[in-house]
Enzyme design. Sequence first.
Site, PDB file in Angstrom:
ATOM      1  N   SER A 117       0.823  -1.204   0.000  1.00 17.43           N
ATOM      2  CA  SER A 117       0.000   0.000   0.000  1.00 17.43           C
ATOM      3  C   SER A 117       0.858   1.254   0.000  1.00 17.43           C
ATOM      4  O   SER A 117       1.877   1.325   0.701  1.00 17.43           O
ATOM      5  CB  SER A 117      -0.908   0.012   1.229  1.00 17.43           C
ATOM      6  N   TYR A 141      -3.241  -0.215  10.112  1.00 22.33           N
ATOM      7  CA  TYR A 141      -3.314  -0.907   8.819  1.00 22.33           C
ATOM      8  C   TYR A 141      -2.057  -0.656   7.998  1.00 22.33           C
ATOM      9  O   TYR A 141      -1.411  -1.598   7.502  1.00 22.33           O
ATOM     10  CB  TYR A 141      -4.538  -0.454   8.019  1.00 22.33           C
ATOM     11  N   LYS A 145       1.351  -3.219   6.675  1.00 17.84           N
ATOM     12  CA  LYS A 145       1.922  -3.380   5.335  1.00 17.84           C
ATOM     13  C   LYS A 145       3.424  -3.114   5.347  1.00 17.84           C
ATOM     14  O   LYS A 145       4.205  -3.836   4.703  1.00 17.84           O
ATOM     15  CB  LYS A 145       1.209  -2.460   4.345  1.00 17.84           C
TER      16      LYS A 145
END
Length: 326
Positions: A117, A141, A145
């Site tokens: 991401s 989140y 990643k």
Amino acid sequence: MRVLISGGAGFIGSTIASACLDAGITPVILDNLVTGRREFAEGRTFYEGDIADGALVDKIFAEQPDIEAIIHCAALIVVPDSVADPVGYYRANVTKSLEFVDHLLRNGCERMIFSSSASIYRTGDDHTVDERSPLDPQSPYARTKAVCEAMFADIAATRPINVLSLRYFNPIGADPAMRTGLQLRRPSHALGKMIGAYEEGVPFEITGTDYSTRDGSGIRDYVHVWDLAAAHVAALQRFDELSEAVINLGTGSGTTVRELVDAFNRVVERPVEVVETERRPGDVAGAYTRSDLAHRLLGWRPRYSIEEGIRHSLEWAAVRDSRLAE
């Protein structure tokens, strides 16, 4: 070529699977259906279960011995949810990914494409980034990643596996053939909420208007999901020739939320109105890519415009309930 796609019954994974099929590549789907949909795996080789289940991964490789690569899409992805439940997000996205790569190594897998991401970047004053920009993830989140990328790099340095991280910007749209699309009726991202507001005849909320962008609203690089899928096909076809471990997938153009509203209103028959609200937990100003590495290494450029992405999203929203059983 046969490829295993973890999370292949989700929005992006299923679209990649369709693009693989269209390119003559056979997808094998592994998905626990926590957020994926069984309907998106129909007609495809499908294993229901968790990426951390070593016995299941062993079974897949025993029954599909000609798998040549893995596309690892399985993850939880909603930023506010990650703020509310960091333990769940680290467990699903990091701990299980570590177990998964261990299972892949045991089965002789040497090629993995990781769905990463662009949210992991630290952005400068101009809100642009390239693959060498510093990292500064701002939500649990995004940090999952970044942790996974570093973890895979460490493993690839000493074990017989090569990992390519494709850093997605902001996917919109649906499979143009309407085979798959967003599985949620009310997605949490800007375009999903805009479509919901349009359908319900209520104003769309712009969450955050005090960012240092040209109009105060957040800025994103909206890339059509079918273009993203095409980039994965190109990466599979050129994997052994690649000299980089990280590639950005974006259009190279930044679009603010207000500009997204304007584009939306150019597509629909009646304009959606807006109201301004506070930022959501974990939200950032955003960024877009200034890199052409994907073109140089993969021969890839996005084909679809933002208006086409909006149009395909609307077309999918109109047929979603007839395609997906509740």
